[in-house]
Design an enzyme around this catalytic site. Sequence first.
Site, PDB file in Angstrom:
ATOM      1  N   ASP A 162      31.968  50.513 -14.950  1.00 57.24           N
ATOM      2  CA  ASP A 162      31.569  51.909 -15.199  1.00 57.24           C
ATOM      3  C   ASP A 162      31.293  52.096 -16.688  1.00 57.24           C
ATOM      4  OD1 ASP A 162      31.619  54.771 -15.629  1.00 57.24           O
ATOM      5  OD2 ASP A 162      32.566  54.974 -13.665  1.00 57.24           O
ATOM      6  N   ASP A 212      35.781  34.614 -12.010  1.00 60.40           N
ATOM      7  CA  ASP A 212      36.351  35.036 -10.728  1.00 60.40           C
ATOM      8  C   ASP A 212      36.205  33.956  -9.653  1.00 60.40           C
ATOM      9  OD1 ASP A 212      33.635  35.139  -9.950  1.00 60.40           O
ATOM     10  OD2 ASP A 212      33.488  37.263 -10.433  1.00 60.40           O
ATOM     11  N   SER A 221      33.165  61.211  -9.941  1.00 61.70           N
ATOM     12  CA  SER A 221      32.929  61.663 -11.309  1.00 61.70           C
ATOM     13  C   SER A 221      33.582  63.040 -11.526  1.00 61.70           C
ATOM     14  CB  SER A 221      31.425  61.688 -11.596  1.00 61.70           C
ATOM     15  OG  SER A 221      31.187  61.774 -12.967  1.00 61.70           O
ATOM     16  N   HIS A 230      28.694  53.562 -12.712  1.00 62.90           N
ATOM     17  CA  HIS A 230      29.316  54.868 -12.526  1.00 62.90           C
ATOM     18  C   HIS A 230      28.887  55.498 -11.200  1.00 62.90           C
ATOM     19  CE1 HIS A 230      31.383  58.473 -13.486  1.00 62.90           C
ATOM     20  NE2 HIS A 230      30.290  59.199 -13.471  1.00 62.90           N
TER      21      HIS A 230
HETATM   22 CA   LIG Z   1      31.267  36.309 -10.263  1.00 60.49          CA
END
Ligand SMILES: [Ca+2]
Length: 589
Positions: free
Chosen positions: A453, A270, A200, A499
């Site tokens: 994030d 994915d 950060s 984050h």
């Molecule tokens: Ca997945």
Amino acid sequence: MASFKLLWALLFATSALAQSLADVCTVSYVADNLPSAADFNGLIFDASSVTANAVYNASANGQNNFVSATGLNYCNVTFSYSHAGRTNDTYSLWYYLPEPSSFQNRFLATGGGGEAINSGASSLAQGIINGAVAGLTDGGFGSFNNEVTDVLLLAKGTINYEALYSFGYKGIHEMTIVGKQLAKNFYNASSIYSYYFGCSEGGREGWRQVQRYGKQFDGAVIGAPAIRQAYQQVNHLSSGVIETQMNYYPPPCELERILNDTIAFCDPLDGKPDGVVSRTDLCRLQFNANSSIGNSYYCAASGGMGGGMGRPPSKRQIGGGGATTPAQNGTVTAEGAAVAQSIVNGLFDSEGRQIYMSYQPSATFSDAQTSYNSTSDEWYITASGIGVTWVNMFLDEVDSDSLSLDNVTADTLREWILEGLQKYSSTMQTVWPDLEEFHDAGGKVLSYHGESDFSIPTISSVIYQDSVREVMYPNMTYNESMAQINDWYRLFLVPGAGHCGPSDTQPNGPWPLTTLETLIQWVEDDVKPETLNGTVTEVDEEGDSQQICAFPLRPHWSGNNTSVTCIYPDEAALDTWFPDLNFIHLPVY
Ligand SMILES: [Ca+2]
Ligand SMILES: *[C@@H]1O[C@H](CO)[C@@H](O)[C@H](O)[C@H]1NC(C)=O
Ligand SMILES: *[C@@H]1O[C@H](CO)[C@@H](O)[C@H](O)[C@H]1NC(C)=O
Ligand SMILES: *[C@@H]1O[C@H](CO)[C@@H](O)[C@H](O)[C@H]1NC(C)=O
Ligand SMILES: *[C@@H]1O[C@H](CO)[C@@H](O)[C@H](O)[C@H]1NC(C)=O
Ligand SMILES: *[C@@H]1O[C@H](CO)[C@@H](O)[C@H](O)[C@H]1NC(C)=O
Ligand SMILES: *[C@@H]1O[C@H](CO)[C@@H](O)[C@H](O)[C@H]1NC(C)=O
Ligand SMILES: *[C@@H]1O[C@H](CO)[C@@H](O)[C@H](O)[C@H]1NC(C)=O
Ligand SMILES: *[C@@H]1O[C@H](CO)[C@@H](O)[C@H](O)[C@H]1NC(C)=O
Ligand SMILES: *[C@@H]1O[C@H](CO)[C@@H](O)[C@H](O)[C@H]1NC(C)=O
Ligand SMILES: *[C@@H]1O[C@H](CO)[C@@H](O)[C@H](O)[C@H]1NC(C)=O
Ligand SMILES: *[C@@H]1O[C@H](CO)[C@@H](O)[C@H](O)[C@H]1NC(C)=O
Ligand SMILES: *[C@@H]1O[C@H](CO)[C@@H](O)[C@H](O)[C@H]1NC(C)=O
């Protein structure tokens, strides 16, 4: 044999390496081994300020940064210095030094977060675990707990430039050069490896060191850096401005439902239905918040802390967390979907030019979080605190916590960005793209950024790496130059992570906890991390390790294969990482 032993004893009689922690961890030994003023132009060390105590068998909680450890022995040292020619100038430094038998010729500099220049002494234990002297600074802000904003304004309209430059880069630079010399003196070491670790604001601090002092670190771990700060801090206000401009203030539960729908829709893109959106680029291409319209949501009432039923909230709750919210029961509206989609799309000015990018779809809508007004029975938005601090203190130079978004438009945000760009290019902006000195010195950067994030757009890290690529390898094709940069500066996007840590909303995602160890192996043993080692820290798959792909490769799972394949994305998916920020004539590094 006897003569060898004698020689050994002679060689090491006075060397710290042969001594115990108790022998060397004394105020006088540390004072005798402080760097001298002659080592560093203008720094004056205060030997009378030295504190030193040996610590045995300590344990360290690594939180999201490293694997927790026990049985640590080290010397805990603080001392201060000042700058020649300045009055009232005191910078305090804090170092942990490993017991002599554990020292592995390493130094580790640590950074802060938010408006802080350090992350507290607990962050120093990571050095001890790795045989490194570790350091932090108070930046000259008056105490280790003070933040830059405690001292940034000498008066309304007068910036404390010493504090600004200390925060910008000088404080950590000085802590590092002093710490490296202290380590050499303390252990009589002729050369040491030097590392940086921060996330950060701490990530921004690390990048500024790498950009400004190319020979200072052999390697840096840089997480979700708050770079491009003239944009980044103003961008925290974008969600609120989108709501005020649309005049719609969604109940938090409505945005939560849209977020849940986003995760549910995008999770399997994915190839692995595990509740983690590992391909937010595909999600950006395929999910439309309008598909949530009409879906029902319900969130139970939540009391603030303390106040039970019927009791008014205490004073402390005002402006803080834990505010009281009523039960929210409804269905997602067209307005709610429009707000969510606009936030994900990013900030555009009134001429339709893109000003900045937003968080990835699947990030929580943190900046958009509304509060409830029980008098009017309405939801309203309060401007994000970090954005308010930037506009009030850094731009307008007034010490105030409040900023009305009433008449603030995207064009106002654009003006604020341009103002910050002029004012803070050499300090907070932190996007210098030519890292040749660092690269030529053999430096390595291991950077990571949560793909979900909610505070610093993931794209921010992607476009900085791309700026370095373009500036340093202008004559190569994309793939050739990516291959070059990946030899020394690798960027890992962490699936499902928020984050600087894993996310409660995607708990099966991995989070890297052995990053510094990976960097050390890369620097000292030339083991290039093809993937980054992540650990699942929450629920179902807790403890599993999962490999994280280096950009531009993207994660994919097929069949029942539990391990990831890192694949080259198709053009449309790749393009989502490079928005055309065309509101300004300058390149946006
Ligand atoms: Ca997945
Ligand atoms: C420091 O190390 C050097 C060799 O690198 C040695 O000659 C010298 O005596 C050592 N000094 C002390 C104080 O141990
Ligand atoms: C070290 O600390 C652990 C607790 O973390 C304790 O169980 C152990 O007894 C301690 N060892 C010594 C030698 O004090
Ligand atoms: C380290 O030293 C500081 C300053 O003297 C002190 O406040 C702190 O408690 C010490 N920490 C440990 C673990 O001894
Ligand atoms: C130094 O600090 C003290 C206490 O904060 C203050 O009273 C004094 O005016 C300062 N001196 C200078 C030269 O700034
Ligand atoms: C969102 O999903 C979480 C986790 O399944 C659930 O606890 C929460 O109630 C959901 N919220 C809404 C508004 O649907
Ligand atoms: C969502 O629906 C609205 C009408 O309610 C339409 O104006 C808008 O273009 C749609 N947005 C997308 C991204 O499809
Ligand atoms: C939410 O509202 C719907 C429709 O008014 C109602 O049927 C449902 O029981 C409510 N749910 C809760 C938990 O109050
Ligand atoms: C809450 O609503 C009341 C009545 O409209 C208004 O006077 C007050 O300013 C509002 N408070 C906040 C914090 O917006
Ligand atoms: C916003 O603009 C209106 C109309 O010019 C003005 O009356 C109001 O005071 C402004 N609000 C703020 C907070 O500046
Ligand atoms: C890129 O090509 C130009 C023209 O051939 C050349 O002048 C320049 O030196 C090259 N730059 C690099 C970094 O190789
Ligand atoms: C990966 O992380 C796990 C902790 O989750 C650790 O046990 C393992 O040693 C690490 N592997 C490597 C190669 O660093
Ligand atoms: C995955 O495993 C399940 C259960 O073991 C099995 O039914 C299925 O056919 C497998 N799918 C593939 C693509 O191998």
